[in-house]
Design an enzyme around this catalytic site. Structure first.
Site, PDB file in Angstrom:
ATOM      1  N   CYS A   1       3.388  13.259   3.156  1.00  0.00           N
ATOM      2  CA  CYS A   1       2.119  13.347   3.879  1.00  0.00           C
ATOM      3  C   CYS A   1       2.365  13.112   5.376  1.00  0.00           C
ATOM      4  O   CYS A   1       3.440  12.671   5.785  1.00  0.00           O
ATOM      5  CB  CYS A   1       1.106  12.345   3.328  1.00  0.00           C
ATOM      6  SG  CYS A   1       1.325  10.665   3.927  1.00  0.00           S
TER       7      CYS A   1
ATOM      8  N   GLU B   1       7.147   6.650  -0.066  1.00  0.00           N
ATOM      9  CA  GLU B   1       8.110   6.698   1.050  1.00  0.00           C
ATOM     10  C   GLU B   1       7.936   5.519   2.004  1.00  0.00           C
ATOM     11  O   GLU B   1       8.894   4.887   2.416  1.00  0.00           O
ATOM     12  CB  GLU B   1       7.933   7.966   1.901  1.00  0.00           C
ATOM     13  CG  GLU B   1       8.076   9.263   1.193  1.00  0.00           C
ATOM     14  CD  GLU B   1       6.749   9.772   0.657  1.00  0.00           C
ATOM     15  OE1 GLU B   1       6.096   9.041  -0.114  1.00  0.00           O
ATOM     16  OE2 GLU B   1       6.385  10.904   0.989  1.00  0.00           O
TER      17      GLU B   1
HETATM   18  N1  THU Z   1       1.735  10.074  -2.169  1.00  0.00           N
HETATM   19  C1  THU Z   1       2.972   9.569  -1.976  1.00  0.00           C
HETATM   20  O1  THU Z   1       3.302   8.482  -2.461  1.00  0.00           O
HETATM   21  N2  THU Z   1       3.833  10.285  -1.221  1.00  0.00           N
HETATM   22  C2  THU Z   1       3.566  11.513  -0.696  1.00  0.00           C
HETATM   23  O2  THU Z   1       4.409  12.075  -0.009  1.00  0.00           O
HETATM   24  C3  THU Z   1       2.301  12.170  -0.961  1.00  0.00           C
HETATM   25  C4  THU Z   1       1.276  11.324  -1.598  1.00  0.00           C
HETATM   26  C5  THU Z   1       0.786   9.326  -3.001  1.00  0.00           C
HETATM   27  C6  THU Z   1      -0.385   8.727  -2.290  1.00  0.00           C
HETATM   28  C7  THU Z   1      -1.377   8.604  -3.421  1.00  0.00           C
HETATM   29  O3  THU Z   1      -1.126   7.414  -4.137  1.00  0.00           O
HETATM   30  C8  THU Z   1      -1.076   9.781  -4.314  1.00  0.00           C
HETATM   31  O4  THU Z   1       0.257  10.179  -3.985  1.00  0.00           O
HETATM   32  C9  THU Z   1      -2.005  10.957  -4.155  1.00  0.00           C
HETATM   33  O5  THU Z   1      -2.135  11.342  -2.835  1.00  0.00           O
END
Ligand code: THU
Length: 161
Positions: free
Chosen positions: A111, A74
């Protein structure tokens, strides 16, 4: 002493129930999962956003051996949009994740860092940013970035006396 309540309203639906431009946006997010670089978490995330003029941009998570260097899908696409299309508002953003080649059953909640970044964009553009949190079987349609971050820390809080 006063008890206060915060509620969030969102819609749960199937992808086929959404308008076709939004289905196309979700397909773009799915396509972007393929370029995710996640050798450490094995959690591949794709994001796609739509600008006011209809432009669709995509991004994915990019990890690093130095873990904190990694960035979420994102924020990668959001920062790209803000860097290259500063006068275009982001109207819609879809995200989806895959593990071992399969989209996760449940929709992907962004997140905390991404929620904060989404909120800043929404406030700067003074226009609501709708979110489509996608899973293999259902989508949660969130009406605004603010609704995902109650009691938010924002520019107003920073300048509060
Ligand atoms: N991650 C995302 O790209 N977006 C989210 O909304 C949640 C987590 C990624 C970060 C990391 O590379 C992996 O997912 C595990 O946390």
């Amino acid at each position: 002493m006063t008890e206060k309540k915060i509620t969030t309203t969102y819609i749960e639906c199937r992808i086929e129930e959404l308008p076709s431009p939004i289905q196309a946006l979700i397909n773009a997010a799915k396509e972007s999962v393929k370029n995710s670089y996640a050798p450490y978490s094995h959690f591949n995330v794709g994001a796609a956003l739509q600008l006011n003029d209809g432009t669709v941009l995509t991004g994915n998570n990019q990890e690093n051996a130095s873990y904190p260097c990694g960035t979420c899908a994102e924020r990668n696409v959001l920062n790209y949009a803000r860097a290259n299309y500063p006068r275009q508002a982001v109207t819609d953003l879809a995200i989806i994740a895959a593990e071992k080649g399969h989209y996760t059953k449940n929709p992907l909640p962004p997140c905390g860092l991404c929620r904060q970044a989404l909120l800043e964009t929404e406030q700067v553009q003074k226009q609501t940013l709708r979110l489509y949190l996608c899973g293999a079987e259902k989508v949660w349609v969130i009406p605004s970035a603010a609704s995902l971050l109650p009691l938010q820390f924002d520019a107003e809080a920073l300048h509060a006396e």
